[in-house]
Design an enzyme around this catalytic site. Structure first.
Site, PDB file in Angstrom:
ATOM      1  N   THR A 167     -38.964 -41.274   3.627  1.00  0.00           N
ATOM      2  CA  THR A 167     -38.875 -39.740   3.269  1.00  0.00           C
ATOM      3  C   THR A 167     -39.734 -38.987   4.378  1.00  0.00           C
ATOM      4  OG1 THR A 167     -38.977 -40.198   0.960  1.00  0.00           O
ATOM      5  CG2 THR A 167     -39.746 -37.851   1.789  1.00  0.00           C
ATOM      6  N   GLY A 221     -33.262 -34.895   8.078  1.00  0.00           N
ATOM      7  CA  GLY A 221     -32.244 -33.840   7.541  1.00  0.00           C
ATOM      8  C   GLY A 221     -32.888 -33.366   6.440  1.00  0.00           C
ATOM      9  N   GLU A 224     -24.309 -29.550   7.650  1.00  0.00           N
ATOM     10  CA  GLU A 224     -24.547 -31.068   7.996  1.00  0.00           C
ATOM     11  C   GLU A 224     -23.097 -31.472   7.694  1.00  0.00           C
ATOM     12  OE1 GLU A 224     -27.798 -33.067   6.736  1.00  0.00           O
ATOM     13  OE2 GLU A 224     -29.117 -31.798   8.271  1.00  0.00           O
ATOM     14  N   HIS A 282     -25.793 -44.019  10.958  1.00  0.00           N
ATOM     15  CA  HIS A 282     -25.988 -42.634  11.462  1.00  0.00           C
ATOM     16  C   HIS A 282     -25.499 -42.905  12.807  1.00  0.00           C
ATOM     17  CE1 HIS A 282     -27.451 -38.882  12.607  1.00  0.00           C
ATOM     18  NE2 HIS A 282     -27.892 -38.627  11.465  1.00  0.00           N
ATOM     19  N   LEU A 311     -33.064 -36.901  -0.104  1.00  0.00           N
ATOM     20  CA  LEU A 311     -34.346 -36.160  -0.652  1.00  0.00           C
ATOM     21  C   LEU A 311     -34.035 -35.396  -1.971  1.00  0.00           C
ATOM     22  CD1 LEU A 311     -35.933 -34.544   2.575  1.00  0.00           C
ATOM     23  CD2 LEU A 311     -36.392 -36.960   1.647  1.00  0.00           C
TER      24      LEU A 311
END
Ligand code: SIN
Length: 553
Positions: A65, A70, A136, A256, A404
């Site tokens: 976290t 992002g 995004e 990613h 998140l």
């Protein structure tokens, strides 16, 4: 899943032998493993129902976290609504999203974000003072809230840690490693009683709890190339597996596309928010990489962008492509992305002036501990939330900035379910864990770790293939026979055993799914056709939680 057993990965119940009556005893209502957004949210809600102990194996502020660049996706913008957010989540998940769970994510998520804003959580604002909403990959609407461009995660952790520390009834133990969850037989299944913990100062302790919540994050460290912190060794997944809980969707890891690639340097994520602000992927000669490859161009889903990069590298024989954010200029780059600018400066790079070398890396563990919509695992009293859990909200590919949000939503739901299911008092029971080890000497743990991480990256990374999966499975079975069989006395050994366990389970899941879907791309299996179902497996067999004895064989 396959009927074949997993050998020692199936039979090993405990990492170390112990006798509960000989250890210091601690009591709590809810034990939470991990201090990321899901764990902190769960603690803040659980404390209204009893006392809470958070055990986190490093500094509480070191978590995936805290590293998240992002932001938080929520349909707060004009013209947006949860139904559109749900559509994007389902589309990204490529046919495997659980729509009920995802609907909870986007609807409860909107409320969670509104709550955060009411509490005064600081987010980036536009010139008129409204919330700045970024775009995004995979989102058809601007709906990402950020703090300082790409420092949302650390801001959220600080905000939540302040609240946790101000709250009576929550104990926060840092550098406290959970070795195993303690279970007891109950009828045909198992019930959780607490956990065996280890701290460098206090040694082994038994924490008895009326509910245990695994919120320990993912397993990015199982791959050589990863955006994750060193703590992301999949401990929670392996602990839950040994305790008999079903794990699901482990063939899905999100890679990613844009990780800073400087040979010899640590890998750093270069947030998708950069592409949201117009940065483009280019080859060495400056030609655009994503042109004509996907209608969403540079903001296409991450698996598609990652594969496009690897295809280009296979053709050119080079080690990296580039991210071009020079249109922002040096000043604007620094103002908009101060954290990334600082990282780049450490490598002598300026994002507003230089092309940035990038390469894909493992980013997010989509699979994890199977849970229902309220965080219940298949073992009574054991819950999971956040990246450690597999709720079905991400399907085969997670939509950017939904994680998140997931921690906020399911951290709270998990706390409420744990309170509702409250087990009887966490009185101590007699537990004796016997481990028979052949005690082979001469183990070089660094070597085991680096070999398994390389094998995972090469064969279970962005592109997979059946014959290579067989080879890597054989490697894991070989390593398992001597490294999983050993007994270690400190976290380096336990983490290595957890990495081996999670890696082996990922290989199994990837071997069994003979199709390419979402993040799971097999060169030898077609894309398209009917997808599913989600994969689930518990120790010793198919989905059913197998009855286990407290005393290991
Ligand atoms: C990023 O900033 O690119 C990562 C966002 C995410 O993984 O959700």
């Amino acid at each position: 899943m396959s009927d074949a057993g997993l050998g020692i990965y199936d039979t090993r119940r405990w990492l170390i032998p112990f006798r509960s009556q000989l250890l210091p005893q601690i009591f709590t209502d809810t034990l939470i493993i991990g201090s990321g957004v899901a764990g902190l949210q769960c603690a803040l809600e659980s404390v209204s129902h009893g006392d809470v102990l958070i055990a986190t194996k490093d500094d509480p502020a070191l978590s995936s976290t805290a590293w998240a660049q992002g932001g938080i996706a929520a349909a707060v913008g004009d013209g947006d609504d949860p139904a559109q957010h749900l559509r994007d989540t389902i589309e990204a998940g490529a046919g495997l999203v659980d729509p009920v769970a995802a609907e909870r994510l986007v609807r409860d998520g909107l409320r969670e974000v509104e709550r955060l804003l009411e509490e005064g959580f600081r987010v980036d604002r536009d010139d008129s003072g409204g919330v700045h909403l970024g775009r995004e990959g995979g989102h058809h609407h601007s709906r990402i809230l950020h703090t300082d461009g790409a420092a949302t995660g650390i801001a959220l952790v600080r905000h939540m840690l302040d609240r946790v520390k101000a709250q009576r009834g929550i104990r926060l133990w840092s550098r406290c490693h959970v070795v195993d969850v303690v279970t007891e037989r109950e009828g045909d299944g198992m019930v959780v009683r607490g956990a065996l913990t280890w701290h460098p100062k206090f040694g082994l302790q038994l924490v008895w709890a009326r509910a245990v919540v695994v919120a320990s994050g993912g397993a990015g460290q199982v791959f050589r190339e990863t955006t994750n912190p060193r703590t992301a060794t999949g401990d929670g997944l392996a602990i839950a597996w040994r305790a008999g809980a079903a794990l699901a969707d482990l063939e899905f890891t999100q890679f990613h596309p844009t990780t800073l690639y400087v040979a010899g340097g640590a890998r750093h994520l270069l947030s998708e928010a950069l592409r949201g602000e117009g940065a483009r992927l280019v080859l060495k000669d400056g030609s655009p990489l994503m042109a004509r490859r996907h209608p969403m161009g540079d903001l296409a889903p991450r698996d598609i962008v990652s594969r496009a990069i690897l295809d280009a590298l296979a053709q050119s024989g080079e080690s990296h492509v580039f991210l071009d954010a020079r249109h922002l200029g040096a000043e604007r780059f620094r103002a908009r992305f101060p954290g990334i600018a600082q990282v780049l400066a450490g490598f002598g790079l300026d994002g507003g002036r230089d092309l940035l070398p990038i390469h894909p890396a493992a980013h997010y563990t989509i699979g994890g501990i199977w849970t229902d919509g309220d965080g219940r695992s298949t073992v009574r009293g054991l819950f999971a939330a956040g990246e450690a859990a597999s709720t079905g909200v991400h399907g085969a590919n997670r939509l950017a900035s939904n994680s998140l949000l997931e921690g906020l939503v399911f951290g709270r739901r998990c706390a409420l379910a744990a309170a509702a299911d409250r087990l009887p008092d966490s009185a101590s029971v007699l537990v004796e864990a016997h481990v028979q080890s052949t005690g082979r000497a001469g183990l070089d743990l660094d070597d085991v770790r680096s070999s398994l991480r390389s094998a995972m990256w090469r064969h279970v990374g962005v592109v997979r293939e059946g014959t290579h999966l067989v080879d890597v499975r054989d490697m894991f079975d070989f390593w398992g026979r001597y490294a999983l069989d050993a007994v270690f006395e400190d976290p380096t050994g336990w983490e290595t055993q957890n990495l081996l366990t999670v890696g082996r389970l990922m290989v199994e899941a990837a071997s069994v799914r003979h199709q390419s879907v979402g993040t799971h791309y097999r060169r030898d299996a077609p894309v398209g056709g009917t997808v599913g179902p989600r994969s689930r497996r518990a120790r010793g067999g198919d989905f059913e939680v197998c009855p286990l004895d407290l005393v290991a064989p």
